[in-house]
Write a protein that holds these residues in place. Structure first.
Motif, PDB file in Angstrom:
ATOM      1  N   UNK A 155     -11.313  -6.895   5.740  1.00  0.00           N
ATOM      2  CA  UNK A 155     -12.537  -6.729   6.701  1.00  0.00           C
ATOM      3  C   UNK A 155     -13.207  -5.309   6.921  1.00  0.00           C
ATOM      4  N   UNK A 156     -12.213  -4.308   7.006  1.00  0.00           N
ATOM      5  CA  UNK A 156     -12.711  -3.030   7.258  1.00  0.00           C
ATOM      6  C   UNK A 156     -12.967  -2.139   5.788  1.00  0.00           C
ATOM      7  N   UNK A 157     -12.796  -2.878   4.640  1.00  0.00           N
ATOM      8  CA  UNK A 157     -13.074  -2.513   3.387  1.00  0.00           C
ATOM      9  C   UNK A 157     -12.405  -1.138   2.935  1.00  0.00           C
ATOM     10  N   UNK A 158     -11.044  -1.034   3.449  1.00  0.00           N
ATOM     11  CA  UNK A 158     -10.131   0.122   3.180  1.00  0.00           C
ATOM     12  C   UNK A 158      -9.560   0.117   1.934  1.00  0.00           C
ATOM     13  N   UNK A 159      -9.432   1.431   1.275  1.00  0.00           N
ATOM     14  CA  UNK A 159      -8.427   1.344   0.025  1.00  0.00           C
ATOM     15  C   UNK A 159      -7.124   1.450   0.296  1.00  0.00           C
ATOM     16  N   UNK A 160      -6.321   1.619  -0.578  1.00  0.00           N
ATOM     17  CA  UNK A 160      -4.695   1.588   0.015  1.00  0.00           C
ATOM     18  C   UNK A 160      -4.409   2.898   0.786  1.00  0.00           C
ATOM     19  N   UNK A 161      -4.987   4.022   0.281  1.00  0.00           N
ATOM     20  CA  UNK A 161      -4.634   5.424   1.183  1.00  0.00           C
ATOM     21  C   UNK A 161      -5.033   5.198   2.456  1.00  0.00           C
ATOM     22  N   UNK A 162      -6.354   4.811   2.707  1.00  0.00           N
ATOM     23  CA  UNK A 162      -6.560   4.601   4.392  1.00  0.00           C
ATOM     24  C   UNK A 162      -5.676   3.820   4.981  1.00  0.00           C
ATOM     25  N   UNK A 163      -5.380   2.573   4.292  1.00  0.00           N
ATOM     26  CA  UNK A 163      -4.338   1.734   4.986  1.00  0.00           C
ATOM     27  C   UNK A 163      -3.009   2.215   5.140  1.00  0.00           C
ATOM     28  N   UNK A 164      -2.765   3.195   3.982  1.00  0.00           N
ATOM     29  CA  UNK A 164      -1.293   3.991   4.522  1.00  0.00           C
ATOM     30  C   UNK A 164      -1.350   5.009   5.570  1.00  0.00           C
TER      31      UNK A 164
END
Length: 589
Positions: free
Chosen positions: A45-54
């Motif tokens: 939904x927010x269009x994050x990459x894995x680092x942002x999710x981490x």
């Protein structure tokens, strides 16, 4: 009728009722373990990459574990005050996150989501502090089972909330966040006036063994039931009616421990008021007994100077003889011994410490560093389990997240029970059990890194059990080595190991390696393009890595980290072996 009212009054003052209600609160407090279930919807939904999710996961872990405020307030606020603050944190934090993910609040930057998930996850520090401190004070001689069972239900809360969410069966995973926001707050508010330290005797009773045995049985049956439900949901397409019946069965199993306080109160006989007043002050009696013992030691040393005539001396002559012997070496040695005890700086290991006093002890930092390495490695798997299962080709991440919560639950319950046997029956230091589970965790990481068959199932079982056992054993060890005087502060400082490990191993290590291989695979696809009809187009901001390679290197590194953690724990074992021999050596038959 008066007898019935007395029974009701005794029921609400029963320490087993407090323990059962604490179990219910803990069963919905650890909803942060569901991050692996709702993180994919946040990412998409927010269009994050894995680092942002981490980064979001790191803030979640900090919220779960930064409990300085909760630990400090536990010394001043009543238990219901801590529980109320936790309920409000849970509702506001996860409720705001739900509003953002469902786009009722638009265009929120990442730092706003980080604050929301931090506030929501921070509720666990208040709930765990209130329940653990209350129950350990009510059961000071059963710390291993108490900590293991309570932390076990906290680890199981992810699977429990998942099944409750299955009843709702909402069309999107964002509604899971709504369930997380509202459900725990309702349970805590309903029970917050029951969970508290209760007056009465604290010593071990004959009925405690049966009570803990029944509770352990319920725990095993509950875990087996949840595991069976997950297997059915994974292999069969269950209809809504059957799902509701299975969820109702789960709720019944969770409510079953209430049988213990009901039976104990119904079978108990009222004690005379004089006996109750004596039993209600065990700590005062211990202090008085200690003072009396010290006086008797000095008096005996005085009387040993002339034992044949000691019994025949008149009171006045005994007084004169005692005054005369004050100048002798016997009395002087006693005084010197007392002065040495008074001049000793700070408590010794096994006595009551404040947080400041504990922070200058090597044993405390060794346990904490060992937890940072081992528990931080374990929480990395928890936080990335959604992406791990997707990289291996599984579509339903919810099942594996619930499964690792079940094994986490069994690890905490079993770790508390296993460590109790090792310590009480053999007088080995409790951290011995901690080192054993760290080695099991090491093998789990090696298994995944080698890419052996069924790696996701092996990792789910071994990491879940070991991670849960580590927390049950470490918390109990700290309460034994550093006392209960400032246990709330000590416990909340210890939980900082989770976010510290998550920051190092999840945000910096795992996410960096994942994004590296995701970008490498994306570049390979551009070099060798695949037909648009067979390969869906993905947004570059949310690159997805596929295959075992995404986390095999991470697991290989984490296996070495766990070996280092095991070595640190063995140092703790060596340094505390004499303390545990003094604490539990007399229990060995």
């Amino acid at each position: 009728m008066p007898h019935f009212h007395e029974r009701i009054k005794a029921f609400f003052k029963n320490r087993w009722l407090v323990f059962v209600c604490a179990m219910w609160i803990q069963s919905c407090s650890g909803v942060g373990y569901l991050f692996g279930s709702f993180s994919p919807v946040i990412k998409s939904v927010m269009g994050y990459n894995q680092r942002q999710l981490a980064i979001l996961g790191v803030f979640k872990n900090f919220g779960n574990c930064v409990g300085f405020v909760a630990g400090s307030l536990s010394q001043f606020l009543p238990t219901w005050g801590l529980l109320l603050i936790g309920a409000v944190h849970n509702l506001i934090g996860y409720g705001s996150l739900w509003l953002i993910v469902t786009q009722r609040l638009h265009s929120m930057p990442l730092w706003v989501l980080c604050i929301c998930i931090y506030v929501g996850a921070n509720a666990e520090t208040y709930l765990s502090t209130a329940t653990l401190v209350s129950c350990i004070q009510n059961f000071p001689m059963n710390r291993g089972p108490i900590v293991g069972i309570l932390k076990g239900f906290s680890g199981l809360s992810g699977a429990i909330v998942t099944q409750v969410y299955a009843i709702i069966n909402a069309p999107n995973q964002a509604s899971l966040i709504f369930t997380i926001a509202v459900g725990p707050a309702m349970v805590v508010i309903a029970l917050m006036f029951i969970v508290r330290p209760v007056e009465g005797p604290k010593q071990v009773r004959a009925s405690d063994g049966s009570g803990f045995l029944f509770t352990y049985t319920i725990c095993l049956v509950l875990a087996a039931y949840l595991l069976g439900v997950l297997i059915l949901e994974d292999f069969l397409n269950l209809n809504k009616t059957l799902v509701i019946f299975l969820a109702i069965g789960l709720i019944i199993f969770i409510l079953l421990p209430i049988i213990v306080p009901v039976i104990l109160v119904s079978l108990s006989k009222p004690k005379p008021p004089a006996e109750e007043s004596l039993l209600a002050e065990p700590q005062k009696q211990e202090v008085d007994a200690s003072e009396q013992e010290t006086s008797e030691v000095i008096l005996n040393e005085v009387e040993d100077e002339n034992p044949p005539k000691a019994d025949t001396l008149l009171a006045s002559e005994r007084h004169k003889r005692t005054a005369h012997l004050k100048a002798t070496n016997v009395f002087q040695e006693s005084v010197d011994r007392v002065m040495r005890l008074k001049s000793r700086k700070g408590p010794r290991i096994g006595e009551n410490f404040t947080l400041t006093q504990a922070l200058i002890k090597a044993e405390f930092w060794l346990i904490f560093t060992s937890l940072v390495l081992a528990a931080g490695s374990g929480v990395t798997i928890f936080d990335n389990l959604g992406q791990i299962t997707q990289s291996l080709g599984y579509t339903d991440t919810r099942v594996f997240v619930a499964m690792i919560c079940i094994w986490n639950f069994l690890g905490r319950v079993g770790g508390g029970y296993f460590s109790e046997i090792v310590t009480r029956d053999f007088a080995y230091p409790r951290p011995v059990s901690m080192a054993i589970f760290q080695l099991i965790m090491t093998f789990g990481f090696i298994y995944y890194a080698m890419g052996w068959p069924g790696q996701i199932y092996v990792v789910t079982v071994l990491i879940g059990i070991s991670y849960g056992a580590l927390w049950a054993i470490a918390i109990t060890s700290v309460s034994e080595l550093f006392g209960l005087k400032s246990f709330g502060s000590l416990y909340n400082f210890l939980t900082l190991a989770n976010p510290a490990g998550s920051l190092i191993f999840s945000e910096l290590l795992a996410s960096g390696i994942y994004d590296y291989y995701a970008e490498k695979q994306a570049a390979h696809q551009l070099q060798y393009p695949v037909s648009a009809l067979t390969k869906p187009i993905r947004n570059d901001k949310s690159l997805i890595c596929e295959g075992t390679i995404c986390y095999s290197l991470t697991c290989g590194i984490l296996s070495g980290v766990c070996i280092v953690a095991t070595m640190l724990t063995l140092i703790v074992v060596y340094r505390t072996r004499r303390v545990y021999a003094q604490l539990y050596g007399n229990h060995i038959s």
